[in-house]
Design an enzyme around this catalytic site. Structure first.
Site, PDB file in Angstrom:
ATOM      1  N   GLU A 244       0.701  -1.655  -0.402  1.00  0.00           N
ATOM      2  CA  GLU A 244      -0.191  -0.077   0.165  1.00  0.00           C
ATOM      3  C   GLU A 244       1.235   1.566  -0.147  1.00  0.00           C
ATOM      4  O   GLU A 244       0.721   2.484  -0.838  1.00  0.00           O
ATOM      5  CB  GLU A 244      -0.944   0.147   1.050  1.00  0.00           C
ATOM      6  CG  GLU A 244      -1.863   1.102   1.712  1.00  0.00           C
ATOM      7  CD  GLU A 244      -3.011   1.304   2.551  1.00  0.00           C
ATOM      8  OE1 GLU A 244      -3.171  -0.024   3.044  1.00  0.00           O
ATOM      9  OE2 GLU A 244      -3.692   2.668   2.508  1.00  0.00           O
ATOM     10  N   THR A 367       0.296   7.555   8.600  1.00  0.00           N
ATOM     11  CA  THR A 367       1.338   9.309   8.591  1.00  0.00           C
ATOM     12  C   THR A 367       2.579   9.722   8.457  1.00  0.00           C
ATOM     13  O   THR A 367       3.363   8.574   8.313  1.00  0.00           O
ATOM     14  CB  THR A 367       0.845  10.036   9.616  1.00  0.00           C
ATOM     15  OG1 THR A 367       1.648   9.812  11.444  1.00  0.00           O
ATOM     16  CG2 THR A 367      -0.555  10.534   9.883  1.00  0.00           C
TER      17      THR A 367
HETATM   18  C1  LIG Z   1      -8.659  10.770   2.200  1.00  0.00           C
HETATM   19  C2  LIG Z   1      -8.142   9.798   3.433  1.00  0.00           C
HETATM   20  C3  LIG Z   1      -8.743   8.399   2.270  1.00  0.00           C
HETATM   21  C4  LIG Z   1      -9.027   7.418   4.133  1.00  0.00           C
HETATM   22  N1  LIG Z   1      -8.771   6.293   3.132  1.00  0.00           N
HETATM   23  C5  LIG Z   1      -8.609   5.288   3.986  1.00  0.00           C
HETATM   24  C6  LIG Z   1      -9.213   3.751   3.820  1.00  0.00           C
HETATM   25  O1  LIG Z   1      -9.752   3.829   3.024  1.00  0.00           O
HETATM   26  N2  LIG Z   1      -9.249   3.154   5.025  1.00  0.00           N
HETATM   27  C7  LIG Z   1      -8.986   2.875   6.114  1.00  0.00           C
HETATM   28  O2  LIG Z   1      -9.100   2.154   7.139  1.00  0.00           O
HETATM   29  N3  LIG Z   1      -8.299   4.275   6.613  1.00  0.00           N
HETATM   30  C8  LIG Z   1      -7.934   5.739   5.635  1.00  0.00           C
HETATM   31  N4  LIG Z   1      -7.295   5.874   5.291  1.00  0.00           N
HETATM   32  C9  LIG Z   1      -7.032   7.073   7.110  1.00  0.00           C
HETATM   33  C10 LIG Z   1      -6.412   6.774   7.474  1.00  0.00           C
HETATM   34  O3  LIG Z   1      -4.939   6.264   6.839  1.00  0.00           O
HETATM   35  C11 LIG Z   1      -5.481   8.150   8.333  1.00  0.00           C
HETATM   36  O4  LIG Z   1      -6.371   9.277   8.340  1.00  0.00           O
HETATM   37  C12 LIG Z   1      -3.712   7.294   9.212  1.00  0.00           C
HETATM   38  O5  LIG Z   1      -3.737   6.748   9.454  1.00  0.00           O
HETATM   39  C13 LIG Z   1      -4.207   9.235  10.521  1.00  0.00           C
HETATM   40  O6  LIG Z   1      -4.573   8.784  11.575  1.00  0.00           O
HETATM   41  P1  LIG Z   1      -5.490  10.051  12.029  1.00  0.00           P
HETATM   42  O7  LIG Z   1      -6.551  10.586  11.169  1.00  0.00           O
HETATM   43  O8  LIG Z   1      -6.447   9.037  13.457  1.00  0.00           O
HETATM   44  O9  LIG Z   1      -4.544  10.611  12.445  1.00  0.00           O
HETATM   45  P2  LIG Z   1      -4.072  10.278  14.101  1.00  0.00           P
HETATM   46  O10 LIG Z   1      -3.486   8.657  14.779  1.00  0.00           O
HETATM   47  O11 LIG Z   1      -5.551  10.923  15.362  1.00  0.00           O
HETATM   48  O12 LIG Z   1      -2.931  11.107  14.004  1.00  0.00           O
HETATM   49  C14 LIG Z   1      -2.456  12.500  14.618  1.00  0.00           C
HETATM   50  C15 LIG Z   1      -1.866  13.815  14.350  1.00  0.00           C
HETATM   51  O13 LIG Z   1      -0.410  13.003  15.459  1.00  0.00           O
HETATM   52  C16 LIG Z   1       0.994  11.903  14.793  1.00  0.00           C
HETATM   53  N5  LIG Z   1       0.810  10.756  15.727  1.00  0.00           N
HETATM   54  C17 LIG Z   1       0.029   9.752  15.886  1.00  0.00           C
HETATM   55  N6  LIG Z   1       0.483   9.049  16.783  1.00  0.00           N
HETATM   56  C18 LIG Z   1       2.390   9.506  16.056  1.00  0.00           C
HETATM   57  C19 LIG Z   1       3.172   9.111  16.550  1.00  0.00           C
HETATM   58  N7  LIG Z   1       3.624   8.114  17.320  1.00  0.00           N
HETATM   59  N8  LIG Z   1       5.087   9.987  17.357  1.00  0.00           N
HETATM   60  C20 LIG Z   1       4.329  11.249  16.302  1.00  0.00           C
HETATM   61  N9  LIG Z   1       3.303  11.338  15.934  1.00  0.00           N
HETATM   62  C21 LIG Z   1       1.758  10.711  15.646  1.00  0.00           C
HETATM   63  C22 LIG Z   1       0.001  12.070  13.291  1.00  0.00           C
HETATM   64  O14 LIG Z   1       0.931  11.453  12.222  1.00  0.00           O
HETATM   65  C23 LIG Z   1      -0.764  12.994  13.192  1.00  0.00           C
HETATM   66  O15 LIG Z   1      -0.282  13.876  12.615  1.00  0.00           O
HETATM   67  C24 LIG Z   1      -8.103   7.631   5.085  1.00  0.00           C
HETATM   68  C25 LIG Z   1      -7.719   9.231   5.186  1.00  0.00           C
HETATM   69  C26 LIG Z   1      -7.965  10.271   4.490  1.00  0.00           C
HETATM   70  C27 LIG Z   1      -7.306  11.499   4.917  1.00  0.00           C
END
Ligand SMILES: Cc1cc2nc3c(=O)[nH]c(=O)nc-3n(C[C@H](O)[C@H](O)[C@H](O)COP(=O)(O)OP(=O)(O)OC[C@H]3O[C@@H](n4cnc5c(N)ncnc54)[C@H](O)[C@@H]3O)c2cc1C
Length: 381
Positions: A244, A367
């Site tokens: 992926e 991310t």
């Molecule tokens: C358009 C779009 C399509 C998507 N498609 C899919 C899909 O098909 N299936 C699916 O399951 N998901 C999907 N996602 C979800 C995507 O994978 C998540 O948004 C992403 O993994 C981040 O999770 P979160 O948004 O909950 O952010 P959070 O996990 O809440 O993170 C918030 C911030 O904290 C930081 N952070 C968190 N943990 C740490 C760490 N240990 N060290 C440093 N920084 C950290 C992150 O980097 C980020 O900057 C999609 C997202 C978008 C926007």
């Protein structure tokens, strides 16, 4: 420098995909933007052109080619029409197909794969939850066994193809309190009672793709809908994340190249002070930097594709490719907007759309902070 990873059959496939994009995707772009999804007609036409089941065995309607270079070509060409197409069809073809091919029983393959390949069954994968996507092992959607059924409760967010999907691979907790060891994967069919879709989310970019929230309220699935081993969902997801992330890198770098190409065409014809802005040293230096960054990143991505073919691509290298290319892409799209001046800030211009489309690539598929974690941990343990 000529790219050396492809052979004649990949070049032929590229021509076929380019024709598909020109004849089927681009003419329906406006419709997809209005409807907020890749319309069914595109899915069906992609199925008929053999684009949806590249790695699926021929007996189930797939192309039966276990060669990721075809997937890369598909993404590169779709990206030129818009990142949303590479995302929607890519999640289906490069992310979900391996789950359905490698983790399923013969009966499951027979049940789902023909429709998956023909475009009749659009697929989505639902891991991320409103409480957080980075900490996948902390997911809270529950699946409880009752008789020979599983009852699923919880919710998912940001799911690509979520609003239109007919097959959704859902990661749910089957053993409470055990983090990564207690997660299993289920196929939930689109018409399952208790499955609610929260409508299309209003994204900053990629309006042609649907992204949805999903709610599971006592959704019952038969035992036959468990894919892979019970409790082994987390390692399965980790294993598939490398492809992926590579797919994400392939799109990012192809998109950077496309946007740079358009920017170069623009600066050659746009004049200021009586000459093309390409004649200004500042513009030439800027293009030189962008071209160098893009070319170097492209070389690494191609090396990763080769390594993936031979089974040598590590999780860290896939993370590096995703991290680097999304940052190169951010630099390129931002500079391209700048080179287009005020027009670059207008929603109607393609470069503004590319800029909005690209912002998410530093967020999804893990991310960039998580990419740094993956890479840094592997270097220091
Ligand atoms: C358009 C779009 C399509 C998507 N498609 C899919 C899909 O098909 N299936 C699916 O399951 N998901 C999907 N996602 C979800 C995507 O994978 C998540 O948004 C992403 O993994 C981040 O999770 P979160 O948004 O909950 O952010 P959070 O996990 O809440 O993170 C918030 C911030 O904290 C930081 N952070 C968190 N943990 C740490 C760490 N240990 N060290 C440093 N920084 C950290 C992150 O980097 C980020 O900057 C999609 C997202 C978008 C926007």
């Amino acid at each position: 420098m000529r790219r050396t990873i492809f052979e004649q059959e990949h070049d032929d496939f590229r021509s076929a995909v380019r024709t598909f994009v020109d004849r089927v995707v681009i003419p329906q772009d406006e419709l997809c933007r209005t409807q907020g999804e890749v319309v069914r007609d595109i899915w069906k036409a992609a199925g008929e052109s053999g684009l949806l089941g590249l790695c699926v065995p021929e007996e189930f309607g797939g192309a039966g080619v276990d060669d990721y270079r075809f997937n890369a070509v598909l993404d590169e060409e779709l990206t030129r029409a818009g990142l949303a197409y590479a995302c929607a069809l890519g999640v289906h073809t490069h992310v979900i197909a391996p789950y359905l091919v490698h983790l399923t029983t013969p009966a499951q393959r027979k049940r789902w794969l023909p429709g998956f390949c023909s475009g009749d069954l659009i697929a989505a994968v639902a891991m991320t939850e409103p409480s957080g996507g980075s900490d996948l092992a902390g997911l809270t959607t529950r699946a409880v066994k009752q008789g020979n059924e599983w009852v699923i409760n919880g919710s998912k967010i940001f799911i690509t193809n979520g609003a239109s999907a007919d097959l959704i691979i859902v990661a749910a907790r089957t053993e409470p309190g055990s983090r990564s060891k207690g997660i299993s994967l289920f196929v939930v069919e689109g018409d399952a009672p208790g499955l609610d879709r929260g409508g299309r989310l209003n994204k900053v970019g990629q309006p042609q793709g649907d992204t949805a929230e999903l709610y599971f309220s006592n959704v019952r699935v038969p035992e036959e809908n468990v894919i892979g081993e019970l409790g082994a969902g987390f390692p399965a997801m980790m294993k598939h994340l490398a492809q992926e992330r590579l797919a994400s890198a392939v799109c990012n770098i192809a998109h950077s190249e496309y946007v740079l190409e358009q920017a170069i065409a623009h600066v050659k014809q746009r004049e200021a002070f009586g000459a093309p802005i390409a004649a200004l040293q500042h513009t030439r230096f800027l293009i030189a930097d962008l071209a160098t960054e893009t070319r170097v990143a492209r070389t690494f991505v191609d090396a990763c594709i080769s390594a993936h073919l031979s089974g040598d691509l590590t999780a860290e290298e896939a993370a590096m490719a995703k991290l680097k290319t999304s940052e190169v892409q951010a630099t390129v799209v931002d500079a391209a907007v700048q080179m287009n001046g005020g027009m670059g800030y207008m929603r109607e211009s393609r470069v503004a759309q590319d800029w909005m489309d690209a912002r998410v690539t530093r967020i999804w598929a893990g991310t960039n902070e998580i990419m740094r974690e993956v890479i840094g941990r592997s270097m220091t343990r």
